[in-house]
Enzyme design. Sequence first.
Site, PDB file in Angstrom:
ATOM      1  N   GLU A  44      16.496  72.604-113.796  1.00  0.00           N
ATOM      2  CA  GLU A  44      15.734  71.734-112.901  1.00  0.00           C
ATOM      3  C   GLU A  44      14.667  72.503-112.129  1.00  0.00           C
ATOM      4  O   GLU A  44      13.733  71.896-111.595  1.00  0.00           O
ATOM      5  CB  GLU A  44      16.671  71.054-111.900  1.00  0.00           C
ATOM      6  N   VAL A  95      18.298  66.339-103.077  1.00  0.00           N
ATOM      7  CA  VAL A  95      17.608  65.070-102.826  1.00  0.00           C
ATOM      8  C   VAL A  95      17.692  64.751-101.331  1.00  0.00           C
ATOM      9  O   VAL A  95      16.742  64.229-100.740  1.00  0.00           O
ATOM     10  CB  VAL A  95      18.218  63.942-103.688  1.00  0.00           C
ATOM     11  N   GLU A  96      18.808  65.099-100.720  1.00  0.00           N
ATOM     12  CA  GLU A  96      18.986  64.862 -99.288  1.00  0.00           C
ATOM     13  C   GLU A  96      17.931  65.602 -98.462  1.00  0.00           C
ATOM     14  O   GLU A  96      17.432  65.065 -97.468  1.00  0.00           O
ATOM     15  CB  GLU A  96      20.393  65.293 -98.858  1.00  0.00           C
ATOM     16  N   LYS A 121      16.501  60.004-108.570  1.00  0.00           N
ATOM     17  CA  LYS A 121      16.100  60.841-109.699  1.00  0.00           C
ATOM     18  C   LYS A 121      16.241  59.962-110.941  1.00  0.00           C
ATOM     19  O   LYS A 121      17.301  59.404-111.199  1.00  0.00           O
ATOM     20  CB  LYS A 121      16.985  62.085-109.786  1.00  0.00           C
TER      21      LYS A 121
END
Length: 140
Positions: A44, A95-96, A121
């Site tokens: 990623e 993501v947080e 996502k």
Amino acid sequence: MTSGHLKQVHPPSTVPVADARQGVYHVFIRDLETRCSIGVHGHEKGAAQRVRINLDLGVGESAEPLNDDIANVVCYEDVVKGVLEIAGGVHVNLVETLAEKIAAHCLEDARVKSARVRIEKLDAFEEAASVGIEIERLRT
């Protein structure tokens, strides 16, 4: 839980998204898609991923007339530009973390009383349309 009751961990929002009695209106951005460098896994970190961002802002109404002037309202174009700048910035693992940065950006405008941020996502799992989180932050 053994008691058979669900425990409410967080109290409900004290600032509604829109409420005429409290002088709050709703600014929203729906399904903003962009690419960003996000994720904890090695694969990623090398390529940007598609994300979808949704925002709901509770905005305090001014006592002054709008006068049909963009300066007198929260401009969603400015919000979108800021969100895209944040998403296009440095790599974030979580993501947080991205959601917190976006919420903080929205709350920089003193008229914004609450910011609800949902980030998905879109390509994390072949079996799922999306995965993600939603947070709400209030002006303190």
